[in-house]
Design a protein around this motif. Sequence first.
Motif, PDB file in Angstrom:
ATOM      1  N   ARG A 164       0.845  -1.197   0.000  1.00 57.70           N
ATOM      2  CA  ARG A 164       0.000   0.000   0.000  1.00 57.70           C
ATOM      3  C   ARG A 164       0.878   1.243   0.000  1.00 57.70           C
ATOM      4  NH1 ARG A 164      -2.751  -3.962   2.513  1.00 57.70           N
ATOM      5  NH2 ARG A 164      -5.021  -4.034   2.221  1.00 57.70           N
ATOM      6  N   ILE A 165       0.313   2.368  -0.420  1.00 59.12           N
ATOM      7  CA  ILE A 165       1.056   3.630  -0.421  1.00 59.12           C
ATOM      8  C   ILE A 165       1.522   3.927   1.005  1.00 59.12           C
ATOM      9  CG2 ILE A 165       0.998   6.094  -0.949  1.00 59.12           C
ATOM     10  CD1 ILE A 165       0.693   4.288  -3.380  1.00 59.12           C
ATOM     11  N   GLY A 166       2.795   4.241   1.148  1.00 66.52           N
ATOM     12  CA  GLY A 166       3.351   4.549   2.461  1.00 66.52           C
ATOM     13  C   GLY A 166       3.831   3.331   3.218  1.00 66.52           C
ATOM     14  N   GLU A 167       3.560   2.153   2.700  1.00 71.56           N
ATOM     15  CA  GLU A 167       3.978   0.928   3.387  1.00 71.56           C
ATOM     16  C   GLU A 167       5.492   0.749   3.296  1.00 71.56           C
ATOM     17  OE1 GLU A 167       3.490  -3.887   2.725  1.00 71.56           O
ATOM     18  OE2 GLU A 167       1.737  -2.591   2.377  1.00 71.56           O
ATOM     19  N   VAL A 168       6.075   0.242   4.389  1.00 69.67           N
ATOM     20  CA  VAL A 168       7.477  -0.149   4.410  1.00 69.67           C
ATOM     21  C   VAL A 168       7.506  -1.633   4.730  1.00 69.67           C
ATOM     22  CG1 VAL A 168       9.743   0.176   5.454  1.00 69.67           C
ATOM     23  CG2 VAL A 168       8.201   2.141   5.199  1.00 69.67           C
ATOM     24  N   ALA A 169       8.062  -2.408   3.842  1.00 69.80           N
ATOM     25  CA  ALA A 169       8.082  -3.864   4.027  1.00 69.80           C
ATOM     26  C   ALA A 169       9.461  -4.415   3.729  1.00 69.80           C
ATOM     27  CB  ALA A 169       7.038  -4.539   3.129  1.00 69.80           C
ATOM     28  N   GLU A 170       9.743  -5.549   4.353  1.00 73.64           N
ATOM     29  CA  GLU A 170      11.026  -6.220   4.180  1.00 73.64           C
ATOM     30  C   GLU A 170      10.783  -7.558   3.476  1.00 73.64           C
ATOM     31  OE1 GLU A 170      13.941  -8.282   7.374  1.00 73.64           O
ATOM     32  OE2 GLU A 170      13.722  -6.107   7.585  1.00 73.64           O
ATOM     33  N   PHE A 171      11.492  -7.761   2.372  1.00 73.12           N
ATOM     34  CA  PHE A 171      11.332  -8.989   1.594  1.00 73.12           C
ATOM     35  C   PHE A 171      12.644  -9.766   1.582  1.00 73.12           C
ATOM     36  CE2 PHE A 171       8.359  -5.908  -0.123  1.00 73.12           C
ATOM     37  CZ  PHE A 171       7.179  -6.626  -0.268  1.00 73.12           C
ATOM     38  N   TRP A 172      12.556 -11.009   1.971  1.00 74.12           N
ATOM     39  CA  TRP A 172      13.704 -11.913   1.861  1.00 74.12           C
ATOM     40  C   TRP A 172      13.545 -12.694   0.566  1.00 74.12           C
ATOM     41  CZ3 TRP A 172      14.110 -17.171   1.234  1.00 74.12           C
ATOM     42  CH2 TRP A 172      15.377 -17.728   1.434  1.00 74.12           C
ATOM     43  N   CYS A 173      14.573 -12.672  -0.270  1.00 75.66           N
ATOM     44  CA  CYS A 173      14.520 -13.384  -1.549  1.00 75.66           C
ATOM     45  C   CYS A 173      15.702 -14.333  -1.647  1.00 75.66           C
ATOM     46  CB  CYS A 173      14.574 -12.408  -2.722  1.00 75.66           C
ATOM     47  SG  CYS A 173      13.128 -11.344  -2.874  1.00 75.66           S
ATOM     48  N   LYS A 202      30.502 -13.277  -7.833  1.00 76.69           N
ATOM     49  CA  LYS A 202      31.173 -14.587  -7.817  1.00 76.69           C
ATOM     50  C   LYS A 202      30.429 -15.591  -6.943  1.00 76.69           C
ATOM     51  CE  LYS A 202      35.783 -12.564  -8.436  1.00 76.69           C
ATOM     52  NZ  LYS A 202      37.069 -12.281  -7.744  1.00 76.69           N
ATOM     53  N   GLU A 203      29.932 -15.125  -5.798  1.00 75.70           N
ATOM     54  CA  GLU A 203      29.276 -16.014  -4.847  1.00 75.70           C
ATOM     55  C   GLU A 203      27.884 -15.476  -4.511  1.00 75.70           C
ATOM     56  OE1 GLU A 203      31.631 -16.856  -1.451  1.00 75.70           O
ATOM     57  OE2 GLU A 203      33.480 -17.153  -2.604  1.00 75.70           O
ATOM     58  N   PRO A 204      26.884 -15.764  -5.344  1.00 80.40           N
ATOM     59  CA  PRO A 204      25.520 -15.285  -5.106  1.00 80.40           C
ATOM     60  C   PRO A 204      24.989 -15.781  -3.763  1.00 80.40           C
ATOM     61  CG  PRO A 204      25.749 -16.163  -7.321  1.00 80.40           C
ATOM     62  CD  PRO A 204      26.999 -16.537  -6.594  1.00 80.40           C
ATOM     63  N   GLN A 205      24.155 -14.975  -3.140  1.00 82.73           N
ATOM     64  CA  GLN A 205      23.575 -15.313  -1.850  1.00 82.73           C
ATOM     65  C   GLN A 205      22.201 -14.672  -1.723  1.00 82.73           C
ATOM     66  OE1 GLN A 205      25.449 -12.574   1.380  1.00 82.73           O
ATOM     67  NE2 GLN A 205      27.042 -12.849  -0.190  1.00 82.73           N
ATOM     68  N   PRO A 206      21.343 -15.190  -0.816  1.00 80.28           N
ATOM     69  CA  PRO A 206      20.043 -14.551  -0.603  1.00 80.28           C
ATOM     70  C   PRO A 206      20.219 -13.098  -0.174  1.00 80.28           C
ATOM     71  CG  PRO A 206      20.118 -16.699   0.440  1.00 80.28           C
ATOM     72  CD  PRO A 206      21.522 -16.389   0.018  1.00 80.28           C
ATOM     73  N   LEU A 207      19.266 -12.264  -0.541  1.00 80.26           N
ATOM     74  CA  LEU A 207      19.312 -10.851  -0.191  1.00 80.26           C
ATOM     75  C   LEU A 207      17.999 -10.420   0.440  1.00 80.26           C
ATOM     76  CD1 LEU A 207      20.985  -9.277  -3.371  1.00 80.26           C
ATOM     77  CD2 LEU A 207      22.072  -9.751  -1.169  1.00 80.26           C
ATOM     78  N   ILE A 208      18.072  -9.344   1.209  1.00 78.15           N
ATOM     79  CA  ILE A 208      16.887  -8.723   1.815  1.00 78.15           C
ATOM     80  C   ILE A 208      16.689  -7.365   1.163  1.00 78.15           C
ATOM     81  CG2 ILE A 208      15.896  -7.759   3.924  1.00 78.15           C
ATOM     82  CD1 ILE A 208      17.606  -9.844   5.471  1.00 78.15           C
ATOM     83  N   PHE A 209      15.447  -7.080   0.743  1.00 80.19           N
ATOM     84  CA  PHE A 209      15.103  -5.779   0.173  1.00 80.19           C
ATOM     85  C   PHE A 209      14.074  -5.110   1.073  1.00 80.19           C
ATOM     86  CE2 PHE A 209      16.273  -8.523  -3.345  1.00 80.19           C
ATOM     87  CZ  PHE A 209      17.264  -7.780  -3.951  1.00 80.19           C
ATOM     88  N   VAL A 210      14.439  -3.960   1.619  1.00 78.81           N
ATOM     89  CA  VAL A 210      13.501  -3.167   2.403  1.00 78.81           C
ATOM     90  C   VAL A 210      12.961  -2.087   1.474  1.00 78.81           C
ATOM     91  CG1 VAL A 210      13.172  -1.705   4.421  1.00 78.81           C
ATOM     92  CG2 VAL A 210      14.805  -3.612   4.514  1.00 78.81           C
ATOM     93  N   ILE A 211      11.654  -2.129   1.220  1.00 84.47           N
ATOM     94  CA  ILE A 211      11.045  -1.259   0.216  1.00 84.47           C
ATOM     95  C   ILE A 211      10.019  -0.334   0.861  1.00 84.47           C
ATOM     96  CG2 ILE A 211       9.618  -1.208  -1.870  1.00 84.47           C
ATOM     97  CD1 ILE A 211      10.839  -3.867  -2.670  1.00 84.47           C
ATOM     98  N   GLU A 212      10.069   0.929   0.503  1.00 83.60           N
ATOM     99  CA  GLU A 212       9.067   1.921   0.918  1.00 83.60           C
ATOM    100  C   GLU A 212       8.337   2.405  -0.330  1.00 83.60           C
ATOM    101  OE1 GLU A 212       8.638   6.314   3.074  1.00 83.60           O
ATOM    102  OE2 GLU A 212      10.622   5.384   2.833  1.00 83.60           O
TER     103      GLU A 212
END
Length: 362
Positions: free
Chosen positions: A80-89, A176-186
């Motif tokens: 939603r507009i204004g939402e801040v969420a953290e996504f683990w990929c 060289k060494e890919p790994q899971p990442l976290i994206f914090v999106i607003e």
Amino acid sequence: MEEAIGLNIEGVRKKIHHGGTGELANFISGSKVTFHFRTLKCDDDRTVIDDSKKVGVPMEIIIGNMFKLEVWEVLLTSMRIGEVAEFWCDVTHYFSLLFSKHWKVQSHTLVHIKCRSHYVDRQLLKHTGLYPIVAKSLRRIAEGKDPTDWHIHTCGLANMFAYHSLGYEDLDELQKEPQPLIFVIELLKVESPSMYKRETWALSNDEKLKAVPVLHGEGNRLFKLGRYEDATNKYREAVICLKNIQTKEKPWEVPWMKLEKMINTLVLNYCQCLLRMEEFYEVLEHTTDLIQHHPGLTKAYFLRGKANAEVWNEAEAKKDFEKVVELDPTMSRQVKKEIRKLEMRMEEKEEEEKLKYKNLFP
């Protein structure tokens, strides 16, 4: 973290930090989405890799077929507009997530993943880790540098594979060494297609094709008016449109070659402007690249000959002019005129040097 509501994607988890306001926005195809993001490693320190807020410019993407940022689009459309969420990929998803032909971070900045002579399919891009390339561009913006390093003839992916380094140790390591990442999106804003002026990068392929002759014609008009820098901008924009389309075609097959022919014409027009702007070494760079890929381009030799003449490369200029006549004998009269002009300039230069040395040693 809890499973992301409505995502239904294995390997992606979501945690909401701030709930935002209102209902979910209407993310129709062509909507422009503006957001900030922070990229973190999944280590104990949650090491920050990149942060758009530090750059000071939010990211913008276009939803739908015009902008293939697949998983990231799904993440955004769950917010939603204004939402801040953290996504683990996990690794698979953040490779897929960064499959993109364009990444726009502000109105005049286009990060374009160019590929002139290499066929790149979706699976290859999924498994080569484009995130480091995107991150490099963001950092160049933060450093006040051109994030695109835009050259008409350069293949960004080919350069990455050729040099094996992006210029940043942490990005090289991630590559060289890919790994899971976290994206914090607003999520900041969602605009429907009718709410904003769509720039060329946001057009569909059909719209880009229709825009090219308009841009070409406008560039020609500006050239005739002597507004060479403005003309180069039009030619450049048209080339980018065509290259965006060309990346979806297999090199050297008929559709790709038709686009290549259009691109070459625009690049040569671009070089004519550069000659008038006295950017001779850039003309040499672009025309040499064209000749390497298309050795039968008469106009490329002619423009390179003129540029060589301007920087006193007499032998190289004459060699280029001779090639022009070999490819197109009807240009012999024009070539003779250019060679005579060059010889006169060389004679004048020689006289000036003799006079200079005579004054030095009376």
